[in-house]
Design an enzyme around this catalytic site. Structure first.
Site, mmCIF file in Angstrom:
data_model
loop_
_atom_site.group_PDB
_atom_site.id
_atom_site.type_symbol
_atom_site.label_atom_id
_atom_site.label_comp_id
_atom_site.label_asym_id
_atom_site.label_seq_id
_atom_site.Cartn_x
_atom_site.Cartn_y
_atom_site.Cartn_z
ATOM 1 N N GLY A 138 24.095 10.238 30.375
ATOM 2 C CA GLY A 138 23.815 11.255 31.383
ATOM 3 C C GLY A 138 22.582 12.042 31.021
ATOM 4 N N THR B 81 22.279 12.915 27.309
ATOM 5 C CA THR B 81 23.499 12.713 26.539
ATOM 6 C C THR B 81 23.698 11.231 26.293
ATOM 7 O OG1 THR B 81 24.375 14.655 27.657
ATOM 8 C CG2 THR B 81 25.945 13.308 26.445
ATOM 9 N N LYS C 140 24.850 15.365 22.990
ATOM 10 C CA LYS C 140 23.811 15.929 23.868
ATOM 11 C C LYS C 140 22.579 16.167 22.998
ATOM 12 C CE LYS C 140 22.948 19.906 26.933
ATOM 13 N NZ LYS C 140 23.598 20.897 27.795
ATOM 14 N N ASP D 130 27.054 28.321 35.545
ATOM 15 C CA ASP D 130 26.504 27.097 36.145
ATOM 16 C C ASP D 130 27.634 26.155 36.559
ATOM 17 O OD1 ASP D 130 24.400 25.592 37.096
ATOM 18 O OD2 ASP D 130 24.026 24.572 35.186
ATOM 19 N N SER E 49 59.446 45.093 26.553
ATOM 20 C CA SER E 49 60.631 45.199 25.687
ATOM 21 C C SER E 49 61.867 44.762 26.477
ATOM 22 C CB SER E 49 60.804 46.653 25.247
ATOM 23 O OG SER E 49 61.010 47.444 26.404
ATOM 24 N N ASN F 27 64.332 46.400 27.448
ATOM 25 C CA ASN F 27 64.688 47.275 28.576
ATOM 26 C C ASN F 27 63.577 47.400 29.618
ATOM 27 O OD1 ASN F 27 63.198 48.615 26.760
ATOM 28 N ND2 ASN F 27 64.523 50.432 26.598
ATOM 29 N N TYR G 69 59.980 47.709 29.437
ATOM 30 C CA TYR G 69 58.817 48.603 29.362
ATOM 31 C C TYR G 69 57.703 47.969 28.537
ATOM 32 C CZ TYR G 69 61.378 52.544 31.321
ATOM 33 O OH TYR G 69 62.069 53.366 32.161
ATOM 34 N N ASN H 197 52.766 63.776 48.775
ATOM 35 C CA ASN H 197 51.712 64.619 49.334
ATOM 36 C C ASN H 197 52.047 66.085 49.116
ATOM 37 O OD1 ASN H 197 49.308 65.170 50.511
ATOM 38 N ND2 ASN H 197 49.800 64.295 52.527
ATOM 39 N N ASP I 139 47.023 72.808 55.848
ATOM 40 C CA ASP I 139 47.869 73.338 54.773
ATOM 41 C C ASP I 139 47.461 72.790 53.405
ATOM 42 O OD1 ASP I 139 48.634 70.726 54.894
ATOM 43 O OD2 ASP I 139 50.754 71.104 55.325
#
Ligand SMILES: Nc1ncnc2c1ncn2[C@@H]1O[C@H](COP(=O)(O)OP(=O)(O)OP(=O)(O)O)[C@@H](O)[C@H]1O
Ligand SMILES: [Ca+2]
Length: 562
Positions: free
Chosen positions: A132, A139, A157, A253, A444, A446, A448, A523, A539
Site C-alpha cells: 500500500g 507499506t 510502513k 484522518d 458502591s 448501596n 453511590y 423554583n 416575584d
C-alpha cells in the site's frame, strides 16, 4: 439515548440542489494501492497522491480527470486527498492550486532527523512486496528473521526521510510513532511491533492486514452496504475511536482508506491504521491546526477550534458513504468541498434514504450536526438505538461525563436543581447510556459513586497515551473536586448534556416538562437583584426562558446582561 430525530428544519436546508442527477467530474485519482491497482472497480479514477509521493513537480488535481456520467447525486467515494493547508504545514509551501512538495533540500539543512530508534532493521526483517501507499509513506510486507517473531509476516510502513523537509514533518513522524506505540492493545487497532530507522527511512513494523482497505470493499460491493453490514463496520470503528478519545488522542484522518481488514473473509475484523495526523487533546482543550482529508473534515476544524468531536463528524461521513454509496459533501475543488461542509446539509430525500430505517438516519444526523456540542460522542453513538442490541457492543467510559461533572459541580445550586428536573424527563432508552456510565464508574453496593471513583475507573483503562495526552491530569483534577456522593438520580443530572438534548426534536417536550417539575420542586425567588425582567417573574422566580438559559449554565452576570 432514545431515538429522537435531529431538527429536520435545520438539516433539510439546501438539500434540493444536492439531489439533482448530474454529470460530475471526480477530482480524485486512484492511489498506488496494490490491491486496488489490480482490481476492476467501476467508478475508479487515479489519485494525485501517488505522483505527489514520488516528489514529482506540481500536479494538477483536476485537469487530467475524465468526465463521467453517474446516476447518483455525487460520484462514489474515491481516495481522499489531504487538505492543502496540511501539506503546506508539513512540506513548507504549497502553491494555491497545487499540492506540490518543494524540490531540492535547501530547506532541510540543519533539521534533526534522528529519532532514537534501533538501526537494526535490515538484520531483523526481510522486506517483501509493497502492499500500500499513502502520501507520507509506502507499506511493504516483511518477514521477521529472528527473535520471538521469527518467520512471522508483518507490515512495515516506510517513511522516507527525504520527505521530512520541515521540522513539523519530523515532529509529526515522532508523534505518529509515539501515539501508535502507546495506544496499541485494542482489538480494532493494528498492533504496533517496533520502530527502526537508518540514514534514509523510518520503518514502522506492525501487524500485517491482508484483507485490504475498507474503501476497496465499499467499492467492490458497488458502493453500498446493507444496514446490518454497515452496523458491523460502525461498531468496530466506534469502539476503537472511543478508546482513542478516552486516552486523549484524536485521530484527525478517519476515512475508509485508514481502516483495514485483517483477512479477505467477509467477516474479517476491521483495524484502524495511520496515526500520521493524530494528536493529543485534553478534554478541555481546543486544537487549531487545519488537518485531515477534505471530504471527511469537520466544520469546526475549518474554523480552527476543535477536539475529539471532529472525529465523530468523519465517522458520520463514513457511515453516510457506507449506507448510500455517495459522499455527503462533494465538490470538484477543495474550496467547494469546504463550502459544502460549512454550509450545506446532506440529503436524506433520495434513494436509498426513504427505504432506510429512521434510526439509521437519526444516527447520521446526530453525527453530521454542524454544532460539535450537539454531536454524539463515540460511547454515545455505540449506545444509539440504531446499534442497540447489536452483538459485540461494549459501551466504554466516556470522557464527556468528566467534563460535565466538572461543569455541574461548579454550577449554582439553582442550575443543579434545573438539571435534576431535566434528568427526570429522560426516557428509559435515554437513561440506558447514563446507566452504563454510572456502572463503569463502579458504584458502591448501596448505589453511590464518590469523586474518587472518577479516578479509579479511568486508571483501570489508562495507557501511556493517557499520560502523554495529560488526560490523567484532568481526571485527577476532576476527582479531587469536593462534592458529595452521587446516587444514580443526581448522576443523571451531572452527566446530561444540555447541548446534545437541545439538538434533538424532543428538546422542547423535555424542557417544558422539566420546567413544570422545577416549578413544583425547585423554583424560588432568585438572589440576583438585577436579573433581566424576561428572566424573572415579578416575584423573583425564574421564567421559562430564564430556566432554559440556566440549563445552559449562563452565569448570574450574563443574566444581568440579558
Ligand atoms: N498494517 C498494514 N497492513 C497492510 N497494509 C497496510 C498496513 N498499514 C498500511 N497499509 C497500506 O498502506 C497504505 C498507506 O499507509 P498509511 O495510511 O499508514 O500511510 P500514509 O502515507 O500515512 O497515508 P495517508 O496518505 O492517508 O496519510 C494504507 O492505505 C494501506 O493500504
Ligand atoms: Ca492513510
Amino acid at each position: 439515548m432514545g431515538l429522537c430525530h435531529g431538527k429536520p428544519a435545520e438539516l433539510q436546508q439546501n438539500q434540493s440542489k444536492n439531489n439533482t442527477l448530474s454529470i460530475e467530474t471526480d477530482s480524485t485519482k486512484a492511489p498506488n494501492s496494490h490491491s486496488r491497482k489490480n482490481s476492476y472497480i467501476p467508478f475508479y479514477s487515479p489519485s494525485p497522491l501517488s505522483s505527489l509521493f514520488k516528489t514529482s513537480p506540481a500536479v494538477s488535481s483536476v485537469s487530467s480527470t475524465p468526465l463521467r456520467l453517474f446516476k447518483r447525486p455525487f460520484p462514489p467515494p474515491s481516495p481522499a486527498k489531504h487538505i492543502r493547508a496540511l501539506l503546506a504545514r508539513r512540506h513548507g509551501s504549497v502553491k494555491p492550486n497545487e499540492a506540490s512538495i518543494p524540490e531540492g533540500n535547501e530547506i532541510d539543512i540543519g533539521l534533526d532527523k534522528n529519532f532514537g530508534f534501533s538501526k537494526q532493521f535490515v538484520s531483523h526483517y526481510e522486506l517483501g512486496e509493497e502492499v500500500g501507499r499513502g502520501h507520507f509513506g509506502y507499506t511493504c510486507s516483511a518477514k521477521a528473521k529472528k527473535g520471538s517473531m521469527k518467520g512471522q509476516n508483518v507490515a512495515v510502513k516506510v517513511i522516507p526521510k527525504s520527505q521530512m523537509t520541515t521540522a513539523i514533518a519530523i515532529e509529526d513522524v515522532r508523534r505518529e510513532v509515539k501515539i501508535f506505540r502507546a495506544l496499541t492493545g485494542h482489538k480494532n487497532l493494528v498492533q504496533f511491533y517496533d520502530a527502526y530507522e537508518d540514514e534514509d527511512n523510518v520503518y514502522v513494523v506492525m501487524e500485517l492486514c491482508e484483507g485490504g482497505e475498507l474503501l476497496d470493499r465499499i467499492l467492490s460491493r458497488g458502493g453500498k452496504y446493507s444496514e446490518e453490514d454497515a452496523k458491523i463496520v460502525m461498531v468496530q470503528i466506534l469502539s476503537v475511536v472511543a478508546y482513542c478519545h478516552l486516552q486523549g488522542v484524536v485521530h484527525r484522518d478517519l476515512k475508509p482508506e485508514n481502516f483495514l481488514f485483517t483477512t479477505k473473509e467477509d467477516n474479517s475484523p476491521l483495524k484502524a491504521i495511520d496515526f500520521g495526523l493524530s494528536d493529543y487533546v485534553k478534554p478541555d482543550e481546543r486544537l487549531n491546526d487545519i488537518v485531515g482529508s477534505a471530504y471527511y473534515v469537520a466544520p469546526e476544524v475549518l474554523h480552527r477550534s476543535y477536539g475529539t468531536e471532529a472525529d465523530m463528524w468523519s465517522i458520520g461521513v463514513i457511515t453516510y458513504i457506507l449506507l448510500c454509496g455517495s459522499r455527503p459533501f462533494w465538490a470538484r475543488t477543495e474550496s467547494g468541498i469546504f463550502r459544502a461542509v460549512l454550509k450545506t446539509d446532506p440529503s436524506f430525500d433520495e434513494a436509498p434514504w426513504p427505504s432506510l430505517s429512521p434510526e439509521a438516519i437519526d444516527f447520521l444526523k446526530r453525527l453530521l450536526n454542524k454544532d460539535y456540542r450537539k454531536r454524539l460522542t463515540a460511547a454515545q453513538a455505540l449506545s444509539h438505538p440504531w446499534l442497540a442490541n447489536h452483538h459485540d457492543i461494549k459501551i466504554p467510559l466516556d470522557m464527556i461525563v468528566y467534563r460535565l461533572a466538572k461543569a455541574y459541580i461548579y454550577s449554582s445550586s439553582l442550575r443543579k436543581s434545573a438539571l435534576v428536573a431535566l434528568a427526570k424527563t429522560l426516557t428509559a432508552a435515554q437513561l440506558a447510556y447514563l446507566r452504563e456510565q454510572f456502572t463503569l464508574l463502579g458504584p458502591s453496593k448501596n448505589g453511590y459513586i464518590s469523586m474518587h471513583n472518577f479516578k479509579t475507573a479511568v486508571i483501570k483503562q489508562s495507557t501511556d497515551a493517557m499520560k502523554d495526552s495529560r488526560v490523567l491530569d484532568y481526571v485527577n483534577m476532576v476527582s479531587s473536586l469536593q462534592y458529595r456522593k452521587l446516587d444514580f438520580e443526581e448522576f443523571s443530572a451531572v452527566a446530561i448534556s444540555v447541548h446534545q438534548l437541545e439538538g434533538m426534536d424532543c428538546w422542547e417536550q423535555h424542557v417544558r416538562r422539566a420546567y413544570e417539575l422545577f416549578e413544583k420542586d425547585g423554583n424560588r425567588p432568585t438572589m440576583f437583584d438585577e436579573l433581566a425582567s424576561e428572566m424573572r417573574h415579578s416575584d423573583g422566580r425564574l421564567t421559562f426562558l430564564g430556566f432554559v438559559r440556566l440549563l445552559h449554565g449562563v452565569s448570574s452576570r450574563a443574566f444581568q446582561k440579558a
